[in-house]
Design a protein around this motif. Structure first.
Motif, PDB file in Angstrom:
ATOM      1  N   ALA A 171       0.833  -1.208   0.000  1.00  0.00           N
ATOM      2  CA  ALA A 171       0.000   0.000   0.000  1.00  0.00           C
ATOM      3  C   ALA A 171       0.863   1.252   0.000  1.00  0.00           C
ATOM      4  CB  ALA A 171      -0.925  -0.007   1.215  1.00  0.00           C
ATOM      5  N   ASN A 172       1.877   1.285   0.872  1.00  0.00           N
ATOM      6  CA  ASN A 172       2.701   2.479   0.984  1.00  0.00           C
ATOM      7  C   ASN A 172       3.473   2.755  -0.312  1.00  0.00           C
ATOM      8  OD1 ASN A 172       4.234   4.605   1.818  1.00  0.00           O
ATOM      9  ND2 ASN A 172       5.363   3.495   3.392  1.00  0.00           N
ATOM     10  N   PRO A 173       4.280   1.799  -0.823  1.00  0.00           N
ATOM     11  CA  PRO A 173       4.999   2.114  -2.071  1.00  0.00           C
ATOM     12  C   PRO A 173       4.064   2.368  -3.255  1.00  0.00           C
ATOM     13  CG  PRO A 173       5.377  -0.170  -1.389  1.00  0.00           C
ATOM     14  CD  PRO A 173       4.704   0.510  -0.248  1.00  0.00           C
ATOM     15  N   LEU A 174       2.989   1.597  -3.397  1.00  0.00           N
ATOM     16  CA  LEU A 174       2.118   1.790  -4.558  1.00  0.00           C
ATOM     17  C   LEU A 174       1.338   3.091  -4.476  1.00  0.00           C
ATOM     18  CD1 LEU A 174       0.770  -1.805  -5.250  1.00  0.00           C
ATOM     19  CD2 LEU A 174       2.568  -0.537  -6.435  1.00  0.00           C
ATOM     20  N   SER A 175       1.030   3.519  -3.250  1.00  0.00           N
ATOM     21  CA  SER A 175       0.260   4.760  -3.109  1.00  0.00           C
ATOM     22  C   SER A 175       1.022   5.949  -3.679  1.00  0.00           C
ATOM     23  CB  SER A 175      -0.079   5.008  -1.644  1.00  0.00           C
ATOM     24  OG  SER A 175       1.100   5.337  -0.924  1.00  0.00           O
ATOM     25  N   SER A 176       2.338   5.776  -3.849  1.00  0.00           N
ATOM     26  CA  SER A 176       3.141   6.888  -4.362  1.00  0.00           C
ATOM     27  C   SER A 176       2.706   7.330  -5.755  1.00  0.00           C
ATOM     28  CB  SER A 176       4.623   6.495  -4.398  1.00  0.00           C
ATOM     29  OG  SER A 176       5.019   5.934  -3.168  1.00  0.00           O
ATOM     30  N   VAL A 177       2.104   6.419  -6.541  1.00  0.00           N
ATOM     31  CA  VAL A 177       1.681   6.846  -7.891  1.00  0.00           C
ATOM     32  C   VAL A 177       0.552   7.865  -7.807  1.00  0.00           C
ATOM     33  CG1 VAL A 177       2.388   4.688  -8.982  1.00  0.00           C
ATOM     34  CG2 VAL A 177       0.018   4.971  -8.229  1.00  0.00           C
ATOM     35  N   ALA A 178       0.002   8.067  -6.610  1.00  0.00           N
ATOM     36  CA  ALA A 178      -1.048   9.079  -6.466  1.00  0.00           C
ATOM     37  C   ALA A 178      -0.470  10.482  -6.535  1.00  0.00           C
ATOM     38  CB  ALA A 178      -1.797   8.879  -5.143  1.00  0.00           C
ATOM     39  N   TYR A 179       0.825  10.628  -6.242  1.00  0.00           N
ATOM     40  CA  TYR A 179       1.385  11.987  -6.228  1.00  0.00           C
ATOM     41  C   TYR A 179       2.703  12.140  -6.976  1.00  0.00           C
ATOM     42  CZ  TYR A 179       3.137   9.668  -1.953  1.00  0.00           C
ATOM     43  OH  TYR A 179       3.641   8.778  -1.061  1.00  0.00           O
ATOM     44  N   ALA A 180       3.467  11.037  -7.150  1.00  0.00           N
ATOM     45  CA  ALA A 180       4.771  11.173  -7.797  1.00  0.00           C
ATOM     46  C   ALA A 180       4.665  11.720  -9.231  1.00  0.00           C
ATOM     47  CB  ALA A 180       5.519   9.850  -7.769  1.00  0.00           C
ATOM     48  N   MET A 218       9.577   6.160  -4.978  1.00  0.00           N
ATOM     49  CA  MET A 218      10.283   5.034  -4.347  1.00  0.00           C
ATOM     50  C   MET A 218      10.008   4.958  -2.854  1.00  0.00           C
ATOM     51  SD  MET A 218      13.953   5.433  -6.169  1.00  0.00           S
ATOM     52  CE  MET A 218      14.079   6.361  -7.688  1.00  0.00           C
ATOM     53  N   THR A 219       9.345   5.978  -2.305  1.00  0.00           N
ATOM     54  CA  THR A 219       9.108   5.953  -0.862  1.00  0.00           C
ATOM     55  C   THR A 219       8.221   4.775  -0.508  1.00  0.00           C
ATOM     56  OG1 THR A 219       7.204   7.405  -1.091  1.00  0.00           O
ATOM     57  CG2 THR A 219       9.301   8.448  -0.628  1.00  0.00           C
ATOM     58  N   GLY A 220       8.629   4.055   0.479  1.00  0.00           N
ATOM     59  CA  GLY A 220       7.812   2.932   0.946  1.00  0.00           C
ATOM     60  C   GLY A 220       8.359   1.583   0.533  1.00  0.00           C
ATOM     61  N   ILE A 221       9.305   1.545  -0.415  1.00  0.00           N
ATOM     62  CA  ILE A 221       9.798   0.228  -0.839  1.00  0.00           C
ATOM     63  C   ILE A 221      10.681  -0.394   0.227  1.00  0.00           C
ATOM     64  CG2 ILE A 221       9.620   0.654  -3.324  1.00  0.00           C
ATOM     65  CD1 ILE A 221      12.542   1.288  -3.415  1.00  0.00           C
ATOM     66  N   LEU A 265      10.735  16.911   2.017  1.00  0.00           N
ATOM     67  CA  LEU A 265      11.131  16.368   3.318  1.00  0.00           C
ATOM     68  C   LEU A 265      11.082  14.841   3.286  1.00  0.00           C
ATOM     69  CD1 LEU A 265       9.205  18.548   5.918  1.00  0.00           C
ATOM     70  CD2 LEU A 265      11.021  19.166   4.377  1.00  0.00           C
ATOM     71  N   TYR A 266      10.011  14.342   2.656  1.00  0.00           N
ATOM     72  CA  TYR A 266       9.795  12.898   2.586  1.00  0.00           C
ATOM     73  C   TYR A 266      10.991  12.224   1.910  1.00  0.00           C
ATOM     74  CZ  TYR A 266       6.612   8.835   2.117  1.00  0.00           C
ATOM     75  OH  TYR A 266       5.997   7.619   2.222  1.00  0.00           O
ATOM     76  N   VAL A 267      11.389  12.775   0.745  1.00  0.00           N
ATOM     77  CA  VAL A 267      12.488  12.182  -0.016  1.00  0.00           C
ATOM     78  C   VAL A 267      13.783  12.225   0.798  1.00  0.00           C
ATOM     79  CG1 VAL A 267      13.897  12.455  -2.082  1.00  0.00           C
ATOM     80  CG2 VAL A 267      11.416  12.626  -2.243  1.00  0.00           C
TER      81      VAL A 267
HETATM   82  K   LIG Z   1       4.819   6.260  -0.186  1.00  0.00           K
END
Ligand SMILES: [K+]
Ligand SMILES: [K+]
Ligand SMILES: [K+]
Ligand SMILES: [K+]
Ligand SMILES: [K+]
Ligand SMILES: [K+]
Lengths: 652, 652
Positions: free
Chosen positions: B9-18, B211-214, B377-379
């Motif tokens: 969920a966490n890594p895939l959710s990144s396509v919502a904003y990346a 890549m966040t969450g992988i 900040l996240y990155v």
């Molecule tokens: K993420």
């Protein structure tokens, strides 16, 4: 000698706002009604004098400083006593709120640019007063009494100079003298009929605000030099004369200067038939009088303003100071937590003072420091205690009369009874009128607060009573039997010095059986612990408690319960090594598990929890600080003199 | 099988904003630069794939679930480990803040009337998520995994249908396709020169948000079914393929639909040379794609929107769930309070979750849920841990290579080293670019937060180390000596059952000397106590301690110190009767004095404090509740299966 001004600050400060309330209440019936204002002032002063005379009797009968609370408790019953106490607590809160709101009014009179910020100024005053009292430093008494003495002197000068000027017609012309009053629609014909009577009664009952604070001296008898009862009588008499002279003098002078105040000046006052100037700021009566007598914008006006503010602050301060005294009495009788019995309990009183300040702050914010509203609540609180106190004294004299044959004494008792009866009728009437005319306008709040405080104190008392029944020793013989043997258990988590100390202490107490316990939350850690234990070669067996759910507390209680089931007459002593730390944050990273286990074990019957403390280096600095502070405060108490230390010898 | 969607969920959710971040970063250089967007997406996907492959090696080498923290700690050193841990904690906070901010963006896309309330919506999201996690109920796993599965399915459908429509030229025309982009002043000539390269690098590093969450799966290996390392490897591969396909597919599709987004659409976008409509709300790229592929305002747009929001919520939820795992590792190594070692410690974790939620809420409020800022900040947080982890793995393989002679194995190690080297260079580069281009724009905040967390954890560790040195047993023989005798003291305040129990227990332990103590704070009360004591006819003498300052604690400690001075080798045991109550408010009215004395006595060396509890009736109801709750939670843990209970068997 210094006690007189301090105890008088609260009752005398009332002249800062009571005249305003009498005049603006009458103002709703127009100018004709205004002419009655001085006579209402006279009525208030006379009644105040009667109540003060009656209090002189009270203080002779009850010289221990219990005040209205003790009188009501002894003569009517504990419930009445608690109601009086609740009313007095409300009274303290309102003394602070009203005094600071009035002080804010005077600040604005001196700096009209601040007009509109009365709530903010009063709120800041409450906060500062609370913080000062939380710090709890002994104040310089002389410094506190000086403003009261100067205030009375200045007011007497104002009355004398003002009377001369009034007689010679040389009073200055204040702005409000030119205004006309617009009476309320149903009162255009003046003070006629039932409504008119009601307005006068309301003016009188609102003017009763002048009497707030006269209960102070008899509650603070202990602060006086012996002979206390006699000194309190003298103080009350001086106070009564001063307050009466000031009230009557100021009211007549205000009429002579034609000073007009209204609840909402822009609504109820008119200038030449039109609106009054938009930037008109209504000064308090005392401020307008200073203008009229000393001349407009005279420096003496500012001197009087500053003195009035200082006296109001002293009045608020004394309310905070009265709290520990009453709280101590209530705690003695089991109506407040027992630890409040001792006035030395800093923490307990800090909470009380904080609560008092917070309540006052809330009132100031909710009512935006609007004096006319706050004073209704104030009068309710004060007169509930007055009325019950008068009723109590009436019963007191009744009982006395029944047990006395001496004619001379019976005559004196009869005189006291008449005084108290008059006091009772009048205080009950004031209370009735305020409740009748202002109940929906906020007075219900005072009643509700008294009710809630009553319920809280009643619950605490009921709880203590129940515990008392539960804990009373019925059968001495039975409770003298001893547990047959002692099973000692040592809780082991890691093998370090504190555990060794726990083992040594446990062994020194030579129990019948001694076991070390380790809870197997994590097998590796348990292995290490067992190995280290064996290396110590101690003559104490170690037992591993299984913990299928990786829980620490339950395996221990389960094991203890199994011991207790097998040997119900034995005592289990659990030795827990504990770290003693020097900083609060260290507490967060140590002992958390020990603390939880201790708390849980307290619930098991037949188990003694023996904490074996290990003092970490950081704790030693802390204890050195403690020792130094204790010495300081001991010296402090000694230097405060004997009044403080004898405070608790009365009561049960 | 359910772990895959949850951990994804966490890594895939990144396509919502990346995708948005890549496109709007390039947008500053105008339309020509926009054409590069899909290729930046490809670069991100390739690098992500490389990092994921490298993580597959990591999880084989470190299958215990310690994740990046363990890798950095083991191969670089404890300091690097703590830095990684601090970065991961910051990462958790930002996962929550970014996910909720992005979710708010999708809420507004569905209900444009809410435009402008992004901060409020995101803030509410954070609060609700925190409260849900504080309650800590076991969630229905199936319910949580369904949105992730449906989300991936929907996105694949979007890409397939979209590709067909793009090929046949039947994509719908979204509003933003008509806009022109106004490049920044110094980039009007497109991506030429150094500045152009910088823009592309920045787009790439911002796109690294994909890549966040992988790192999640390798930190949560313990949640998987055995063989864990193999399953984690499979999950990572599936995740990598899915994420790469989605990223690349969506980026190309966005270009085909000519979707344009800018950091400030009203500033940077133009319509026919003039301003774009004032009420234009910039939807996320995914939302605009749904319009383009499924038709404007198609119901499928809303379906996709809801699924995206659910997946973002799951991502935020997983960050909260990851916290106890990392905290437990850190507590094991002494970098966080020891009580956090056990995941069962509700109270400890509640504080942690509260802190996590509060930090996320502050970020959302301060940045008004502005995604472009938060993602910097996240990155930073994520890539600090990536970089150190890659460096750690490089060292790991280096050491392995040195100790292996087998050619075959050396070849495989060489392959892993190349993977890690590529990973290290790229992650370091991303970190460098973000810091270079965004340090003053907020990235410093992430660095500062990591620094502060590092210092806190370092201090805790240093404290534990110091205590360890202080408590280490140097001389077993010396510490095995016992105190020679036991002086037992019983603190007496009122003669009731608890005191009798304390006496009985103290006598049962047969001390060398036994005395009851009463502190003479109030002479009347002391008299009563002494009389009642005599009436009991106990074979225990009672001693009155003078208290000139009406203080309870000091006379006791003074007396104990005098005993200790006379008999320094003796042990003093102080028995304190204590009430055990059932309600918190009862605690306020009991035991306050006992508590203070206990706390104070802990600071005295050679003194054991033995609490003799007396269980009031109200406490019995409470303990019955406790027992019932303990059984409940035990059942609960069992039903959660073995994954939970084996969680702590790793690490030292
Ligand atoms: K993420
Ligand atoms: K007053
Ligand atoms: K008062
Ligand atoms: K008072
Ligand atoms: K993450
Ligand atoms: K994660």
């Amino acid at each position: 000698r210094l006690a007189l001004p301090l105890l008088s600050a609260n009752p005398l400060s009332s002249v800062a706002y009571a005249p305003d309330e009498i005049i603006l209440t009458l103002a709703v019936a127009g100018l004709a009604a205004m002419h009655l204002a001085p006579w209402v002032g006279v009525a208030v002063a006379v009644i105040m004098f009667v109540i003060i005379l009656s209090y002189r009797e009270s203080v002779k009968a009850y010289p221990s400083g219990g005040g209205d609370y003790e009188i009501a408790k002894t003569n009517i019953g504990p419930r009445a006593g608690v109601i009086v106490a609740a009313a007095l607590l409300v009274d303290f809160v309102l003394t602070v709120a009203v005094s600071m709101s009035s002080a804010a009014h005077y600040v604005i009179a001196m700096f009209p640019g601040l007009a509109g910020s009365q709530g903010l100024i009063a709120g800041c005053g409450v906060v500062i007063l609370t913080l000062l009292n939380l710090r709890g430093r002994a104040k310089n008494r002389l410094l506190a009494t000086l403003p009261v003495v100067l205030f009375v002197t200045a007011l007497l000068a104002l009355i004398i100079v003002g009377s001369i000027r009034a007689a010679t017609g040389t009073l200055a012309h204040v702005a409000s003298a030119d205004f006309e009053i617009v009476p309320e629609a149903n009162l255009e014909s003046g003070l006629t009929g039932f409504l008119g009577v009601l307005v006068v009664l309301r003016a009188f009952s609102t003017g009763a605000a002048a009497m707030t604070g006269i209960e102070g001296p008899i509650s603070n008898v202990q602060a006086l030099k012996p002979p206390r009862a006699r000194n309190a009588g003298i103080i009350l008499l001086l106070l009564g004369v001063t307050a009466a002279v000031l009230s009557i003098g100021l009211m007549f002078l205000a009429r002579a200067a034609n000073i007009q105040v209204a609840e909402d000046p822009h609504e109820n006052l008119r200038l030449n038939g039109g609106e009054i100037p938009a930037n008109y700021v209504q000064d308090p009566v005392l401020g307008q009088l200073a203008h009229a007598v000393f001349g407009l914008k005279s420096p003496l006006f500012y001197v009087l303003g500053v003195l009035t503010i200082l006296v109001l602050i002293t009045a608020g301060h004394m309310a905070f100071r009265s709290f520990p005294n009453l709280a101590s009495l209530l705690a003695h009788d089991g109506y407040l937590p027992r630890q409040l019995r001792r006035r030395g309990d800093r923490l307990g009183y800090s909470n009380g003072i904080f609560a008092l300040g917070l309540a006052a702050l809330l009132l100031v914010i909710v009512f935006q420091a609007h004096l006319t509203s706050l004073i209704q609540l104030y009068v309710v609180g004060v007169f509930v205690s007055f009325t019950l106190s008068q009723l109590g004294m009436l019963r007191h004299w009744g009982r006395k009369a029944r047990h006395t044959a001496d004619k001379h004494i019976r005559l004196r008792i009869a005189r006291s009874r008449v005084l108290n009866l008059v006091g009772l009728v009048i205080t009950a009437m004031v209370l009735f009128i305020v409740l009748l005319t202002r109940l929906t306008l906020g007075a219900w709040l005072a009643i509700a607060a008294i009710g809630i405080l009553y319920l809280i104190m009643h619950s605490i008392h009921a709880h203590y009573e129940q515990v008392e029944r539960e804990l009373k020793i019925e059968n001495v013989q039975n409770s003298r039997t001893l547990p047959s043997r002692v099973h000692a258990l040592i809780l082991v988590s890691s093998i370090r010095k504190p555990v060794l100390r726990a083992v040594a202490f446990a062994r020194a107490s030579r129990p019948s059986r001694l076991e070390a316990l380790v809870v197997d939350v994590e097998s590796e850690a348990t292995e290490r612990t067992l190995k280290a234990w064996d290396a110590l070669e101690l003559p104490v067996p170690i037992r591993v408690l299984a913990s299928p759910y990786r829980e620490t507390t339950a395996p221990i209680t389960d094991y203890i319960r199994s011991i207790r089931a097998r040997y119900p007459r034995d005592l289990v002593v659990v030795y827990i090594p504990e770290y003693v730390v020097g900083h609060w944050w260290e507490q967060l990273v140590h002992n958390q598990t020990a603390l939880r286990i201790k708390t849980r074990l307290h619930f098991e019957p037949g188990v003694v929890v023996a904490s074996v403390p290990w003092q970490l280096q950081s704790s030693r600095e802390l204890i050195a600080q403690y020792d130094a502070a204790a010495e300081d405060s001991a010296e402090n108490i000694v230097s405060q003199g004997s009044a403080e230390t004898t405070k608790e010898s009365h009561g049960s």
